[in-house]
Design an enzyme around this catalytic site. Sequence first.
Site, PDB file in Angstrom:
ATOM      1  N   GLU A  94       0.671  -2.452   7.814  1.00 46.98           N
ATOM      2  CA  GLU A  94       0.616  -3.607   6.942  1.00 46.98           C
ATOM      3  C   GLU A  94       1.349  -4.891   7.412  1.00 46.98           C
ATOM      4  OE1 GLU A  94      -1.760  -4.069   4.791  1.00 46.98           O
ATOM      5  OE2 GLU A  94      -2.635  -2.161   4.635  1.00 46.98           O
ATOM      6  N   TYR A 146       0.780  -7.941  -2.222  1.00 47.71           N
ATOM      7  CA  TYR A 146      -0.306  -7.446  -1.342  1.00 47.71           C
ATOM      8  C   TYR A 146       0.164  -6.149  -0.630  1.00 47.71           C
ATOM      9  CZ  TYR A 146      -3.519  -5.907   2.591  1.00 47.71           C
ATOM     10  OH  TYR A 146      -4.016  -5.141   3.234  1.00 47.71           O
ATOM     11  N   ASP A 173      -6.574  -9.095  -0.449  1.00 45.75           N
ATOM     12  CA  ASP A 173      -6.272 -10.108   0.688  1.00 45.75           C
ATOM     13  C   ASP A 173      -7.354 -11.232   0.944  1.00 45.75           C
ATOM     14  OD1 ASP A 173      -8.581  -8.979   1.577  1.00 45.75           O
ATOM     15  OD2 ASP A 173      -7.841  -8.179   3.671  1.00 45.75           O
TER      16      ASP A 173
END
Length: 287
Positions: free
Chosen positions: A35, A118, A136
């Site tokens: 990520e 996020y 996102d």
Amino acid sequence: MPPLATAVNDWFRSTARDLPWRRPEFTAWGTLVSEFMLQQTPVNRVIPHLEAWLERWPTPADLAAVPPGEAVRAWATLGYPRRALWLHQAAQQITERHGGIVPADVADLIALSGIGDYTSRAVAVFAYGERHPVVDTNTRRVIARAVHGRADAAPPAKRDLADMEALLPTDDAEARVFNAGMMELGALVCVARTPRCDACPIADLCAWRAAGYPEYDGPRTPVQKKFAGSDRQVRGLIMRELRAAHGAVTDAEIATLWTDEVQLARALTGLLADGLAVSTASGYVLP
């Protein structure tokens, strides 16, 4: 499940790309690293760096045990190298606060360096199967079109999580699939410039399509400045020199990297302020 979630989940289960972080054996630490790397960097560039990173540092404790400059060096050409420093800091925090185990709780995750709304939810959902909305850029675009009938999404806001929460299946496993499916749909089908509506699994449910594809007239996210000639490019040149060097890089060596002395000095000052470069008696080195 609502028709939109059913259609997205059925489509994703039959067409999902085989990506490392979607495989059953992938670790929570691997998910966190992926990520970080996927922020503003395409998937095809991330995968080889991710695999090399996890081979070298398979746990947070492994990364925490090395100087931060090693993380910056290994980050190589992924761009935005401050992410490497934040990831190193997060690894230290995980090691010190959580016994070397990536936490599953969103509040614990968001307290780590470099992690926001996020990433904290993405790790909780994709690594641990928790039920949270994950939003996102791709997800926001799909919701803007399919639900709100707009050609594009407005700049990011807290309401984005509420929009996704309203669509999220109640079952944890189905919610996880839906989060991934909405991102995949926006990345591969409901793309920004030339959406592939003929291949879209929710075309019949799309409010934008039903309205005749009206043009977007709302606020827009500021466009990033061109890379060529920017301070980002100059910073990148200095970072490349620091990563390649076996010792300190002198002022004279840095002076050869860019002709605009003012811009070069500004870029170097910024790197020093960000902790990506350190000044020593003999020149500049990675932290």
